[in-house]
Design an enzyme around this catalytic site. Sequence first.
Site, PDB file in Angstrom:
ATOM      1  CB  CYS A  35       4.565  39.156   7.235  1.00 27.28           C
ATOM      2  SG  CYS A  35       4.825  37.871   8.496  1.00 27.28           S
ATOM      3  CG  ASP A  37       7.027  35.419   6.912  1.00 24.13           C
ATOM      4  OD1 ASP A  37       6.726  35.277   5.779  1.00 24.13           O
ATOM      5  OD2 ASP A  37       7.801  35.927   7.601  1.00 24.13           O
ATOM      6  CB  CYS A  60      11.265  37.290   7.193  1.00 23.18           C
ATOM      7  SG  CYS A  60      11.070  37.316   8.849  1.00 23.18           S
ATOM      8  CB  CYS A 104      10.301  37.811  13.081  1.00 25.96           C
ATOM      9  SG  CYS A 104      10.063  39.196  11.797  1.00 25.96           S
TER      10      CYS A 104
HETATM   11 FE1  FES Z   1       6.805  37.662   8.656  1.00 24.30          FE
HETATM   12 FE2  FES Z   1       9.359  38.060   9.681  1.00 24.30          FE
HETATM   13  S1  FES Z   1       8.328  39.275   8.353  1.00 24.30           S
HETATM   14  S2  FES Z   1       7.790  36.862  10.506  1.00 24.30           S
END
Ligand code: FES
Length: 128
Positions: A35, A37, A60, A104
Site C-alpha cells: 500500500c 504506507d 490510511c 495496518c
Molecule cells: Fe496501508 Fe493501511 S492500507 S497501512
Amino acid sequence: MALYSEKVMEHFLHPKNVGIIEDADAVGEVGNARCGDIMKMYLKIENDIIEDVKFETFGCASAIASSSMATELIKGKPVSEAMGLTNKAVAEALDGLPDYKMHCSVLAEQAIKAAIEDYEKKEKGEQS
Ligand code: FES
C-alpha cells in the site's frame, strides 16, 4: 454496520502522540510495500521504561488509529513488555479492524519492534 469501530474513528480523527521526539533514544521506521504506507516511531527510554513515544504515519485511517493506540499501549511500560505487543492486541484495543485492514495494525507492531531493536543495538554499542 459501520465499517470502523468508534474507537478507530476516535484515534483516527484525534490521534494521540503524533509528532517527533528530537532527542529520541530510538527510532524505528517500517513500510508496507503493497500500500506504500510508512510509519515511524520515536522512543524516549529511561531505566528500561518507555517514558515517551511519538509517531509519524503516512498512511490510511487504520494505520493512523493503530499507531495512536499502540503508542498509548506502550507508554510508561517496560521495554520488554512493549516488545511483546502484538498487532492483535492493538486491533482488539481498537474494538477490532476489518479483516482486510489487519495489516495496518501489523505496521504498528513492526514499527515499535524496529524502534526497540534500534535501542538495543545502541545499548550494546555503548557497552562495548
Ligand atoms: Fe496501508 Fe493501511 S492500507 S497501512
